[in-house]
Design an enzyme around this catalytic site. Sequence first.
Site, PDB file in Angstrom:
ATOM      1  N   SER A 176      -7.337  -7.751  -1.931  1.00  0.00           N
ATOM      2  CA  SER A 176      -7.188  -7.463  -3.367  1.00  0.00           C
ATOM      3  C   SER A 176      -6.015  -6.567  -3.751  1.00  0.00           C
ATOM      4  CB  SER A 176      -8.472  -6.848  -3.917  1.00  0.00           C
ATOM      5  OG  SER A 176      -9.407  -7.860  -4.192  1.00  0.00           O
ATOM      6  N   SER A 210      -8.104  -8.886  -6.668  1.00  0.00           N
ATOM      7  CA  SER A 210      -8.678  -8.367  -7.887  1.00  0.00           C
ATOM      8  C   SER A 210      -7.830  -7.277  -8.567  1.00  0.00           C
ATOM      9  CB  SER A 210     -10.071  -7.810  -7.597  1.00  0.00           C
ATOM     10  OG  SER A 210      -9.998  -6.723  -6.712  1.00  0.00           O
ATOM     11  N   LYS A 265      -6.450   1.618 -10.706  1.00  0.00           N
ATOM     12  CA  LYS A 265      -7.395   0.511 -10.884  1.00  0.00           C
ATOM     13  C   LYS A 265      -8.714   1.027 -11.447  1.00  0.00           C
ATOM     14  CE  LYS A 265      -9.302  -3.432  -8.268  1.00  0.00           C
ATOM     15  NZ  LYS A 265      -9.389  -4.079  -6.936  1.00  0.00           N
TER      16      LYS A 265
END
Lengths: 483, 94
Positions: free
Chosen positions: A178, A154, A79
């Site tokens: 997330s 996210s 990420k």
Amino acid sequence: MDITKGTAMEMRERIINKEISARELVKAHMDRIEEMEGKINAFITVTKEEAFKKADLIDAKIKNGEDLGALAGIPIGIKDNIITEGIRTSCGSKMLENFIPPYEATVVDKINKEDGIILGKTNMDEFAMGSSTETSYFGTTKNPLDLERVPGGSSGGSAAAVKSNEVALSLGSDTGGSVRQPASFCGVVGIKPSYGLVSRYGLVSLANSFDQIGVMGRNVKDAALMLQVIVGHDAKDSTSTDMERINYLDDLNEDIRDMKIAVPKEFFEIDMDNRVRENVEKAIKVFEELGGKVEEISLPNSKYGLPTYYILSTAEISSNMSRFDGIRYGYRAKEYNSLDELYMNSRSEAFGKEVKRRIMVGTYALSRDHTEDYYKKALKVRTLIKNELDEAFKKYDIILSPTSPHLPFKIGERINDPVNMYKADCFTILANLAGICALSIPCGYIEGLPVGLQIMGDRYKEIDILKAAYAFELATGGVNNAL
Amino acid sequence: MVSKEDVKYIAELCKLKFSEEELEEFTAEFCRIIGFVELLKEVDTEGVEATYHVSPKIQPLREDKVEPSLSREKVLQNAPEEQYGYFKLPRIMD
């Protein structure tokens, strides 16, 4: 057979057995990335050159008969809010569009030492603020199962990349859900470890007392393998804890007969998609058939989870985001006449709407006379929520619930309705408020869209939720079911 | 009630600029937070300690010895503007 469709465990085995070289494995995944990216946009940066270089190093190790690490040759996505030395780390924001970190996150260091191969940095909501990956400065990621729908967020890029076989494993971060919610939306396994189990050094902070780096994989064993590599105390993160290492992979197989399982009745009183409810109820029956002792419990304080999380997380966000001042790194406005204008113009031009909204809300909650009423009150309610869960885990091993009350929604459907977007976090935020561990595992499909089952466990009892998830996976189609 | 003046004051604290329309939106947003806070008011927290951090373990201390940190060059590598090995800022004193 297309090698990208296998499990991470298989890929590693085939590399060790010299059936395939690391370079061939990386090449197959790079081809897949080329094929898929135009459709799903899961990556912000693809690190092709670095990945092939690393593959050649591993192939040389094999040739020389050297020992290989636990992640030997496995293609991994990171990420883009996890710092990678020398590789752009943007956090999905214009603010860090050109930020090249001068140091390495501890988790990335660990992956490299175990011979994992990083293929790139995955897309995300701007600074991890969002539940759909729609707030990214680099465009929305699309759900590989239905290109008109969001992948969740996210960590939407990390989930979509794993689901579409661009990588075998990925790292995300989980502050209020997330990792688990995008795992649910994309039909993969996502684990949020207990607070402190994994070092946060090099994770760009959203809300420090909630943030935890988590893992995603296409089945439980793969996710457990990744978790095994990244856990451990780190002197660079004062909140990481010194725990005895548990070998998750060895203990995964134990049966779950007589496991004590709780289902909170309040969770099923929440407004949710009925099809999700039915699917999760079916999943709970599977645990009974496996010999688990399922009981209904009451968590009366859980309904205060959302307001508590909302106040505390935005307060921490407003404090964290003050570091972006346009001076030491990040975006600086072209025009300004004073230092104050430099701050204001840089921040106003480079932050997106959702980031500004949360900074404002958090500052409001902390400002003037509000600190005592808002912030301190929420901190105390957090204690009650935490105590309630601690009590539950004295009697039960795991708690079951849906991961999200809804199926993946259409792109653009909710972006202008932040309240409903936040409300969908109702099941996931409790684990962050209490610092316990939780994972999401696919438990069924409705019209081609996946439903996620959330399994919560006590602090540092990752093995309990992994065992439960693995037993569920075996009982409902096997370990290759979700591939 | 939250006034537009309140919102302007908060925006100033945040070092953020907004249009008139956006300022109006925040008035509504802040009212909703008050609604959330109202919900929490019904919880009896008399004598309850605040939870700032959930970690139950005592955080281990390390020996206080000097170790190398990032070089000046690396620290400045992402600066939008630098001069003579320092971050460059507009003049703040006349």
